[in-house]
Design a protein around this motif. Structure first.
Motif, mmCIF file in Angstrom:
data_model
loop_
_atom_site.group_PDB
_atom_site.id
_atom_site.type_symbol
_atom_site.label_atom_id
_atom_site.label_comp_id
_atom_site.label_asym_id
_atom_site.label_seq_id
_atom_site.Cartn_x
_atom_site.Cartn_y
_atom_site.Cartn_z
ATOM 1 N N ARG A 194 -75.707 -16.027 15.045
ATOM 2 C CA ARG A 194 -76.510 -16.703 14.040
ATOM 3 C C ARG A 194 -77.064 -18.014 14.592
ATOM 4 N N ASN A 226 -79.311 -21.732 13.935
ATOM 5 C CA ASN A 226 -79.505 -22.727 12.898
ATOM 6 C C ASN A 226 -80.984 -22.739 12.520
ATOM 7 N N TYR A 227 -81.255 -22.815 11.236
ATOM 8 C CA TYR A 227 -82.633 -22.720 10.762
ATOM 9 C C TYR A 227 -83.043 -23.987 10.024
ATOM 10 N N GLN A 262 -80.750 -12.606 9.506
ATOM 11 C CA GLN A 262 -79.951 -13.826 9.490
ATOM 12 C C GLN A 262 -80.691 -14.983 8.831
ATOM 13 N N ASP A 297 -77.795 -18.254 1.265
ATOM 14 C CA ASP A 297 -76.613 -19.112 1.221
ATOM 15 C C ASP A 297 -76.967 -20.502 0.699
ATOM 16 N N LYS A 298 -78.105 -21.026 1.136
ATOM 17 C CA LYS A 298 -78.524 -22.349 0.669
ATOM 18 C C LYS A 298 -78.888 -22.310 -0.811
ATOM 19 N N SER A 310 -79.354 -17.113 5.616
ATOM 20 C CA SER A 310 -79.331 -18.579 5.565
ATOM 21 C C SER A 310 -80.042 -19.093 4.314
#
Length: 282
Positions: free
Chosen positions: A83, A85-86, A37, A44-45, A41
């Motif tokens: 998922r 948050n990172y 995950q 996706d960014k 992330s």
């Protein structure tokens, strides 16, 4: 592609009574899901920042591994990992660098997690490992052009334990954003502050009083499998230097310890701080 994905779904949807996952195995798979995950992330960014379809496609490929593990959790009656948050860097170059580090940690975790899955049902191994293999094979072409680096697979042969992987990735997790937390010990941080030739300096968080007057070591885990130990020369209560042992190269893991067990799993259980990771290049 479908030829590989369908067996994953079929095998992983076995009945809960048939598929069993040990407590250690569940924690190991949770860590692997966290790592997958985190990679999604990052990708996706990168896709948003660069407006590149390649990063978007890579993110979709990573979902293969996440989906396979989710089916295993469902079949075994265990909680899947939502998922988190990172906290991610903003620059494209830093994100790509973090992606490579995440790849290394994940590969090392897969190498180390087999010990934790030995008490689980053997059918568990196939869907998870096939999903990882499919994802990595799909990304081999992606990694080279996007990072402008030659892949160095021989430097990623170091097994690490789920505890160590958990300690490494929690740095990127936003506080209280993860609904599921693995039941794993998380060590205080250990950092490599500098390196001068074969002399390496470390800093760590304050140790307990029980650690006073003990001989301290840096335990090195590498592709050699059996840990190597360097006595620490203290420069303060929370820092010291060691000499880099011969034979280390590529991706290595360092932890602070007061004992010298002869395998990575026992070292993971008694480490005082760490891990810190580094690539040894001469």
């Amino acid at each position: 592609m479908r030829f590989f994905i369908r067996p994953i779904v079929f095998l992983a949807t076995a009945s809960a009574a048939y598929l069993t996952v040990s407590t250690n195995g569940t924690s190991a798979l949770q860590i692997l899901s966290f790592l997958n995950q985190l990679e999604v992330s990052i990708l996706d960014k990168l896709a948003i920042q660069t407006n590149s379809t390649s990063f978007h496609q890579a993110s979709e490929q990573e979902q293969v591994g996440i989906t396979a593990i989710d089916y295993v959790f469902k079949a075994a009656g265990a909680d899947r990992v939502p998922r988190c948050n990172y906290r991610l860097p903003n620059s494209t170059s830093s994100l790509i660098s973090l992606k490579r580090t995440t790849d290394i940690i994940r590969t090392a975790t897969v190498l180390g997690m087999l010990e934790y899955l030995q008490d689980s049902h053997p059918s568990l191994l196939l869907p998870v490992m096939v999903a990882i293999a499919v994802t990595r094979s799909l990304q081999e072409t992606f990694d080279g052009p996007q990072t402008s680096q030659v892949s160095e697979r021989t430097s990623i042969l170091t097994p690490i334990t789920p505890e160590w992987a958990f300690s490494l990735i929690t740095h990127f997790m936003a506080s209280d954003s993860c609904a599921v937390q693995p039941t794993l010990r998380r060590n205080p941080a250990l950092e490599i502050s500098s390196r001068n030739g074969t002399s390496v300096s470390f800093t760590w968080e304050p140790l307990s009083a029980a650690s006073n007057n003990r001989t301290l070591y840096i335990g090195w885990a590498s592709q050699l499998r059996k840990p190597i130990y360097s006595p620490v020369k203290l420069t303060s209560p929370n820092s010291g230097t060691v000499s880099l042992p011969d034979g280390l190269w590529g991706f290595v893991v360092a932890v602070l310890t007061g004992d010298t067990p002869n395998n990575v799993y026992d070292l993971s259980a008694i480490a005082m701080s760490g891990p810190a990771i580094a690539e040894i290049v001469f």
